[in-house]
Design a protein around this motif. Structure first.
Motif, short mmCIF file in Angstrom:
data_model
loop_
_atom_site.label_atom_id
_atom_site.label_comp_id
_atom_site.label_asym_id
_atom_site.label_seq_id
_atom_site.Cartn_x
_atom_site.Cartn_y
_atom_site.Cartn_z
N ASP A 170 0.82 -1.21 0.00
CA ASP A 170 0.00 0.00 0.00
C ASP A 170 0.86 1.26 0.00
O ASP A 170 0.59 2.22 -0.73
CB ASP A 170 -0.91 -0.02 1.23
CG ASP A 170 -1.66 1.29 1.42
OD1 ASP A 170 -2.60 1.55 0.67
OD2 ASP A 170 -1.28 2.05 2.34
N TYR A 186 -3.65 6.35 -6.80
CA TYR A 186 -3.63 5.54 -5.58
C TYR A 186 -5.01 5.02 -5.21
O TYR A 186 -5.21 3.82 -4.99
CB TYR A 186 -3.05 6.37 -4.43
CG TYR A 186 -3.15 5.73 -3.07
CD1 TYR A 186 -2.49 4.53 -2.80
CD2 TYR A 186 -3.91 6.31 -2.05
CE1 TYR A 186 -2.57 3.94 -1.55
CE2 TYR A 186 -3.99 5.72 -0.80
CZ TYR A 186 -3.32 4.54 -0.56
OH TYR A 186 -3.41 3.96 0.69
N PRO A 211 0.88 8.13 -6.88
CA PRO A 211 0.03 8.94 -5.99
C PRO A 211 -1.27 9.40 -6.64
O PRO A 211 -2.30 9.49 -5.97
CB PRO A 211 0.93 10.12 -5.64
CG PRO A 211 1.94 10.19 -6.73
CD PRO A 211 2.17 8.78 -7.15
N VAL A 230 2.41 1.75 -3.50
CA VAL A 230 1.47 2.32 -4.47
C VAL A 230 1.25 3.81 -4.20
O VAL A 230 1.19 4.62 -5.13
CB VAL A 230 0.12 1.56 -4.43
CG1 VAL A 230 -0.90 2.24 -5.33
CG2 VAL A 230 0.32 0.11 -4.84
N ALA A 231 1.15 4.19 -2.91
CA ALA A 231 0.92 5.59 -2.56
C ALA A 231 2.06 6.49 -3.01
O ALA A 231 1.84 7.64 -3.42
CB ALA A 231 0.72 5.71 -1.04
#
Length: 315
Positions: A121, A132, A129, A124-125
């Motif tokens: 997580d 996301y 972004p 991915v952030a």
């Protein structure tokens, strides 16, 4: 192979952390305090996330699930230990031991998998972004948690059924404060070769596998952070991972200590101390690590605390 008959044992004896009678009140008070702080701290995180709509994001969804699992994790072992100390009894029924073992494996591995999912997580952030919330959709997050629960429930069931095939002598003494899988298997009076094979294979699969996933995610995160030009941007990206990194380090180093101490020594004392670290101390520290460094959690807790007084002031 020797015929096994598990019905010959009606209960086990948990020897606990110390045989010294004068230390039992100290151990009782210490572990009761740790348990209450663990439950209260993790419950606060769950309430903060559920009460603040700004925290209804994938990161805090996984964090609240981790807090719930940590509450359950400590609840499988500490209450029984406290009860035994209070009643001056060391006994646990055969059925209770198998049940405790099942849930201990389940929640320990759920901790492991949730930490891995949280690492992905964070990747991915930082890496995507703008997309996301599309990639980490609520449906995907719920699916990941559901699959984890189902697979690990079956995984724990496998270990429990493997123990059921073993036979034990009556009043078998477990040199631990709970029914830890490897300790119970080693005490079997029947052939436990297959159990040891399954345990070692599972340790590699469920230990190294998720840890490799965490390392991969953070290698990609480090690569993304290095490409950020501004120092402020690097700091902001890195700060979102610090809490998770601390929790991962605490969990894996203490869990690794259990297996290293078991392999390196012929006594169970060092293994018991290491088990306390990852099964009691880690869930205790998780709320502090995740809240003290997180302004969003602090803000949500303040809102939650002042909400009743604000409602009373509304005519």
């Amino acid at each position: 192979m020797e015929t096994s008959n598990s019905t010959q044992v009606s209960r086990f004896l948990l020897l606990g952390l110390s045989k010294e009678a004068e230390l039992q009140p100290l151990i009782f008070g210490l572990f009761l305090s740790m348990y209450l702080i663990t439950v209260f701290g993790n419950l606060l995180i769950i309430l903060a996330v559920s009460s603040d709509s700004h925290l209804h994001t994938p990161m805090y969804f996984f964090l609240s699930n981790l807090s719930f699992v940590d509450i359950c994790f400590t609840s499988t072992t500490i209450p029984k230990m406290l009860w035994n100390i209070q009643t001056q009894s060391k006994g646990i029924t055969y059925e209770g031991c198998i049940t405790q073992m099942y849930f201990h494996i389940l929640f320990a591995e759920l901790d492991d998998i949730l930490l891995t999912v949280m690492a992905y997580d964070r990747y991915v952030a930082i890496r995507h972004p703008l997309h996301y919330m599309v990639i980490m959709s609520p449906q995907l997050c719920e699916l990941l948690v559901l699959i984890s629960w189902v697979l690990l429930a079956l995984y724990s069931l496998l270990h429990s059924l493997m123990v059921l095939r073993l036979s034990f002598c009556p009043e078998m003494q477990i040199p631990h404060f709970f029914c830890e899988l490897s300790q119970v298997v080693q005490l079997a009076s029947s052939d436990n070769f297959l159990n040891n094979i399954v345990m070692h294979f599972a340790t590699v699969l469920m230990g190294i596998g998720p840890f490799a996933g965490i390392l991969y995610s953070y290698s990609k995160i480090a690569s993304c952070i290095c490409k950020i030009s501004s120092a402020q941007g690097k700091y902001k990206a890195f700060s979102t991972c610090v809490s998770h990194l601390l929790v991962v380090s605490l969990f894996y180093f203490t869990a690794l200590g259990v297996y290293l101490s078991s392999a390196a020594t012929h006594t169970s004392h060092s293994s018991t101390i290491a088990s306390v670290m990852y099964s009691v101390v880690t869930p205790l520290l998780n709320p502090f690590i995740n809240s003290l460094r997180n302004q969003d959690i602090k803000g949500a807790l303040k809102k939650f605390y002042f909400m009743p007084s604000l409602k009373d002031q509304i005519p």
